[in-house]
Each structure stands twice: as C-alpha cells, then as structure tokens.
Design a protein around this motif. Structure first.
Motif, PDB file in Angstrom:
ATOM      1  N   TYR A 296       0.839  -1.203   0.000  1.00  0.00           N
ATOM      2  CA  TYR A 296       0.000   0.000   0.000  1.00  0.00           C
ATOM      3  C   TYR A 296       0.877   1.258   0.000  1.00  0.00           C
ATOM      4  O   TYR A 296       0.604   2.223  -0.742  1.00  0.00           O
ATOM      5  CB  TYR A 296      -0.944  -0.016   1.210  1.00  0.00           C
ATOM      6  N   GLY A 297       1.941   1.254   0.798  1.00  0.00           N
ATOM      7  CA  GLY A 297       2.876   2.393   0.836  1.00  0.00           C
ATOM      8  C   GLY A 297       3.448   2.658  -0.554  1.00  0.00           C
ATOM      9  O   GLY A 297       3.534   3.812  -0.996  1.00  0.00           O
ATOM     10  N   GLU A 298       3.786   1.587  -1.268  1.00  0.00           N
ATOM     11  CA  GLU A 298       4.358   1.764  -2.615  1.00  0.00           C
ATOM     12  C   GLU A 298       3.340   2.356  -3.580  1.00  0.00           C
ATOM     13  O   GLU A 298       3.693   3.131  -4.467  1.00  0.00           O
ATOM     14  CB  GLU A 298       4.874   0.418  -3.155  1.00  0.00           C
ATOM     15  N   LEU A 299       2.068   2.000  -3.386  1.00  0.00           N
ATOM     16  CA  LEU A 299       1.043   2.580  -4.267  1.00  0.00           C
ATOM     17  C   LEU A 299       0.987   4.104  -4.099  1.00  0.00           C
ATOM     18  O   LEU A 299       0.772   4.846  -5.064  1.00  0.00           O
ATOM     19  CB  LEU A 299      -0.337   1.968  -3.964  1.00  0.00           C
ATOM     20  N   ILE A 300       1.206   4.560  -2.858  1.00  0.00           N
ATOM     21  CA  ILE A 300       1.223   6.017  -2.629  1.00  0.00           C
ATOM     22  C   ILE A 300       2.495   6.613  -3.254  1.00  0.00           C
ATOM     23  O   ILE A 300       2.432   7.620  -3.971  1.00  0.00           O
ATOM     24  CB  ILE A 300       1.148   6.340  -1.117  1.00  0.00           C
ATOM     25  N   GLU A 301       3.619   5.934  -2.981  1.00  0.00           N
ATOM     26  CA  GLU A 301       4.892   6.434  -3.551  1.00  0.00           C
ATOM     27  C   GLU A 301       4.841   6.498  -5.079  1.00  0.00           C
ATOM     28  O   GLU A 301       5.361   7.430  -5.687  1.00  0.00           O
ATOM     29  CB  GLU A 301       6.051   5.518  -3.121  1.00  0.00           C
ATOM     30  N   GLY A 426       2.125  -7.855  -7.963  1.00  0.00           N
ATOM     31  CA  GLY A 426       0.819  -8.429  -8.276  1.00  0.00           C
ATOM     32  C   GLY A 426      -0.230  -7.951  -7.284  1.00  0.00           C
ATOM     33  O   GLY A 426      -1.369  -7.617  -7.640  1.00  0.00           O
ATOM     34  N   MET A 427       0.171  -7.881  -6.006  1.00  0.00           N
ATOM     35  CA  MET A 427      -0.764  -7.435  -4.968  1.00  0.00           C
ATOM     36  C   MET A 427      -1.147  -5.968  -5.204  1.00  0.00           C
ATOM     37  O   MET A 427      -2.311  -5.589  -5.085  1.00  0.00           O
ATOM     38  CB  MET A 427      -0.094  -7.623  -3.595  1.00  0.00           C
ATOM     39  N   LYS A 428      -0.166  -5.129  -5.565  1.00  0.00           N
ATOM     40  CA  LYS A 428      -0.438  -3.708  -5.827  1.00  0.00           C
ATOM     41  C   LYS A 428      -1.446  -3.565  -6.972  1.00  0.00           C
ATOM     42  O   LYS A 428      -2.422  -2.816  -6.870  1.00  0.00           O
ATOM     43  CB  LYS A 428       0.869  -2.983  -6.195  1.00  0.00           C
ATOM     44  N   ASN A 429      -1.198  -4.303  -8.051  1.00  0.00           N
ATOM     45  CA  ASN A 429      -2.102  -4.207  -9.210  1.00  0.00           C
ATOM     46  C   ASN A 429      -3.516  -4.659  -8.855  1.00  0.00           C
ATOM     47  O   ASN A 429      -4.501  -4.044  -9.269  1.00  0.00           O
ATOM     48  CB  ASN A 429      -1.583  -5.087 -10.363  1.00  0.00           C
ATOM     49  N   THR A 430      -3.587  -5.735  -8.095  1.00  0.00           N
ATOM     50  CA  THR A 430      -4.925  -6.264  -7.785  1.00  0.00           C
ATOM     51  C   THR A 430      -5.672  -5.329  -6.823  1.00  0.00           C
ATOM     52  O   THR A 430      -6.889  -5.142  -6.961  1.00  0.00           O
ATOM     53  CB  THR A 430      -4.811  -7.688  -7.201  1.00  0.00           C
TER      54      THR A 430
END
Ligand code: F6P
Length: 486
Positions: A296-301, A426-430
């Motif tokens: 989740y942190g990477e999705l924000i970054e 994969g988790m980020k994309n999903t």
C-alpha cells in the motif's frame, strides 16, 4: 471407565462434549481483585457456540489465566468446565509447543519452528489432563468433539480411557505436506494421537490428503481414499469441512440502524475518503500484514493512490504477546507504520490508521460496512473468517474483497480479487483493480460470494461434521498386515 454412576462427580454427564484449548470466555482479573469473564478472541468460539446451545453440551477448556483452579460453571447458558494451566505450562505447552513449534510448522514454516523436548513433555501432560476431564464428564456413548492443534493427542488418550465414546477431531489451521511435517521429532506420536478419533476433519481437501498420506508413510496403516484402516479393526475417516460464520446473525447486525450510523460516523472521522481500505487480523506473522502495508505504501509512492482521497485502516488484535516471533512482528509493524505515516502522510492525513486492539462485533460490522475494499492477504491461513464476515455484512452487494489464494476461504470465495501475497507487484495491481471496479462488477462478484456464505454457514458446518461422525462405521473386516515402524 465411565464415571456415569460416580457419586463424587459434580458436573452432570454430557451427551456432547467440546474439548478446546480455550473456554469460550476468558477470565480477567482486574486491579481491584474483581473478576470478569470476557468472550475469547478467534473464530473458534463464534463457530461452536450455537452448536453447544442447541445440544446442551459441556465445553472443556482453559480460562486464559495461570493457576486458576475453578469449579465448572454456567455462563450465559453454556456449561463450562475450566482446566487449569500453571505459569510453566502456559510457557511450555501454550506459548512453546503449540505456538512456537506447531503453529509455524503447520503454516508453511513462514517462521522457524523451535523444537524443545521440555515443550513436548508439557504438551503430552496437558493433553492428558484434558483427556481425563473429558473421560470424566462424558455420558455413556457420548460424542466428544476435540478441536485444533493444541489438542492433537487427546483423541487417542481419550479412546484408551473411554472406548465407548464417539470421538471427532477438527483442525482449524492448515495441515502441512509430508515434506514439512516430517521435521517434527514427535511426528509419529501426533499422527497416532489423531488416529484415536473416528473422524479427523480439516479445512481443505489437500490437508486431509496430506494427513492420509503421512499415516500411510509414517505409521504404515492401510488407506483407501479418505479412509484409514487400523489393525484393531477401527476405521478412521478423514475429510474436509470448511468452517464458516453465523452469516444471518452478522447480516442482521450489519443491517441495524446503529451499525449503519456508526459506519457513517467512521467514514466522517476518517475525513470522508473516496476509498476506504480495511485489514482486520490477529497480529500474527502468518497474516501477511507487513507485506500488505508495504504494498500500500508503494502505491502512494508510485502516485497511484493519494492520501487526500484514500485511507487504509488496519486493525491488529493483540495475540500471543510473550512469544518471541510475535514480539518481533509487533516491532516490525510499529516501525513500518511509523515510517509510512511519517514519510507519506500530511497533517490530518496519515495514510494508515493502525489500531492495535480488539473491537466488539458491532464495531467490526460497522467497519466492514464502511470499507470499500477489504484486504485479506495471509501467507497461509486455515480458513480466514474475516473474509467471510466482510461478505456477510455487504448486503448492499457493494465493496470488494482482495483475498490471498493461500487462505482456505479462497476455495469458496472464488469471485474475490485473488492475490499471491508474496508477489508485491501483483498485490499492488490487484488492490488497484479492486479499488477501481465499477458498481456492476462489484455487485456481480459480491452476489456470488454472498450466496456461498448464505448457503454454507457455521450451523451447516457443524451439522455436517456431526452427521459424518454419527454415521461412521466403527469397524472394518479387512485383512491387514501389521503396521511398520517409523
Ligand atoms: O485459529 C487458530 C486459533 O488458535 C484459534 O483456536 C483461536 O481461537 C485463535 O487462534 C486465537 O489464538 P489463541 O487462543 O492462541 O489466542
């Protein structure tokens, strides 16, 4: 033998006896010395309570505190029989062998299991205490249902004491493949302990197959499909019985006005975000909390998600707080949440709301109702009832479930957004796909999953297990070669 006519017995003989590590209530001693009973954590209690009430049974278990020698008592209509554990037994049997050896071993060795002979001795001693109490309070030809990994020796010990009983065993957590199970120095004793039951139940078919294969390889008994033929003429039936929840009860709660109001309030308190993501777990290293929050942190970054319009609420219920691996996990999560909130947050807008506490079920229902995306990403999980609870609460057919393929629930909730929790990209994309799904797509998936949890609720689970147990034929007439040594 049966103490049915024993004048000394204080507890009435029960036709259904539940044996589990914990009673459905925990004993809490306050600073002023007053004592309270509080519902214990975890899915087991929720699952068994309705069956107990229907069958007027007795429940044998530990009270949750050290050295409390308590008389049997009735709480909220349930007949409860406490088993004492000393401080040393809590350390060696509960924190040690159950949660430092078996728990990591049965969960794909995601943490390293420790093998200590004193822990094993304590496990044997405590299992014997539970078996003796069950033998004492079970009526002639009663049914005894033994639960979970803390109690795997009880079936055989109990059968020795009371051959007249019908004994079932259900494992709530995964059962590992032979390649991992055989690390255990006491592997044969555990298998023989389980073989004292007439029915040995698992969450998934693969776990039942692992068990049957191990019995064939390690104990040398003849097997056919899910049946094991013992040299003494008994047949043991293995099988999968995926556990569930009180679906209707939870939906009714979610539909209540007070829960609707509270769900609205939660969203307001969080600043009315466009998207609310939710994680709810015991604080356990098998639950994949660390990698989930990292993703989740990477999705924000990456700029895919902004803290202005999206919030992640992570509820982590305190658990097994004196076990080393849990102490370390708590530190790791504390640090990660601190870093993500410090690096990525703005005034009044922390990306992650981390609640290290447990909530009553009304509050949980409100959180489920408030959440747009439920993120359930364990590295390995027997079932995961949180996933089913979320679905039960979404009577509006809205919301999206992101679910690990390594949770037992993935067998049934096939319309969830499936992830491999080891695959961060994969988790980020999903998670993004689930967040961006339109109402039609959400409803299509949610309706199908709701049908599954409506049809297969906890009452259905318990009835199915007890029916199979009642139907087992106690003996076979096969000619067998003697069992080989390990
Ligand atoms: O799901 C496994 C389990 O051990 C349950 O039996 C229990 O209700 C829950 O986890 C909580 O664990 P503990 O009894 O160790 O607090």
């Amino acid at each position: 033998m049966s103490p049915a006519n024993d004048q000394e017995t204080t507890t009435k003989q029960a036709d259904l006896v539940i044996v589990a590590n914990r009673l459905p209530v925990d004993r809490v001693v306050h600073d002023d010395g007053s004592v309270d009973w509080r519902k214990s954590p975890g899915g087991l209690v929720t699952a068994i309570e309705p069956v107990m009430r229907e069958n007027d049974g007795a429940w044998i278990g530990w009270s949750g505190s050290a050295d409390s020698e308590l008389e049997p008592f009735v709480d909220d209509g349930l007949s409860l029989v406490p088993i004492p554990l000393s401080a040393e037994e809590i350390e060696e049997f509960y924190e040690g062998f159950s949660n430092g050896t078996l728990w990591p071993l049965y969960h794909d060795v995601v943490a390293k299991p420790s093998f200590h002979r004193e822990w094993w001795e304590s496990y044997v001693k405590v299992n014997r205490r539970f078996a003796e109490k069950a033998a004492e309070i079970a009526a002639e030809e009663a049914t005894v249902w033994v639960h979970d990994y803390q109690m795997q020796l009880v079936p055989a010990m109990l059968r020795d004491l009371r051959p007249d009983l019908r004994i079932g065993f259900f494992l709530h957590i995964p059962f590992p493949p032979a390649e991992l199970f055989q690390q255990l120095p006491w592997r044969r004793q555990l298998l023989e302990g389980l073989l004292g039951a007439d029915v040995v139940g698992f969450q998934r078919p693969g776990a039942a197959q692992n068990f049957v294969r191990l019995v064939r390889q390690r104990v040398g008994h003849k097997t056919h499909r899910d049946q094991i033929y013992l040299p003494d003429g008994r047949v043991v039936q293995a099988g999968s019985f995926p556990i569930s929840i009180d679906t209707q009860g939870l939906e009714d709660l979610a539909r209540s006005e007070s829960v609707a109001q509270r769900a609205k309030e939660i969203r307001e308190q969080l600043g009315n975000p466009a998207k609310l993501l939710l994680g709810v777990d015991r604080l356990d290293y098998t639950k994949g909390i660390f990698d989930r929050l990292r993703a989740y942190g990477e999705l924000i970054e990456d700029g895919e998600v902004t803290v202005d319009d999206t919030v992640f609420v992570q509820v982590a219920t305190p658990s097994r707080e004196r076990v080393d691996q849990y102490i370390k996990l708590r530190d790791d999560i504390d640090r990660l949440v601190g870093r993500l909130n410090g690096d990525l947050g703005e005034i009044g807008r922390p990306p992650i709301h981390y609640m290290h506490t447990s909530y009553p079920k009304e509050e949980m229902a409100a959180l489920y109702r408030a959440a747009d995306v439920m993120v359930v990403t364990p590295l390995r999980d027997g079932m995961n009832l949180v996933a089913k609870e979320y679905v039960a609460c979404r009577y509006d057919d809205a919301g999206a479930l992101v679910l690990s393929e390594f949770a037992g629930a993935a067998d049934e909730l096939r319309q969830a957004y499936m992830v491999n929790p080891y695959d961060i990209d994969g988790m980020k994309n999903t998670i993004l796909t689930a967040m961006r799904a339109g109402p039609k797509e959400q409803a299509r998936r949610m309706r199908a999953m709701r049908k599954t949890v409506a049809e297969h609720d906890v009452a259905d689970w318990a009835q199915r297990f007890l029916r199979v147990l009642a139907d087992t034929k106690p003996t076979h007439h096969k000619h067998l070669r003697p069992a080989q040594d390990d």
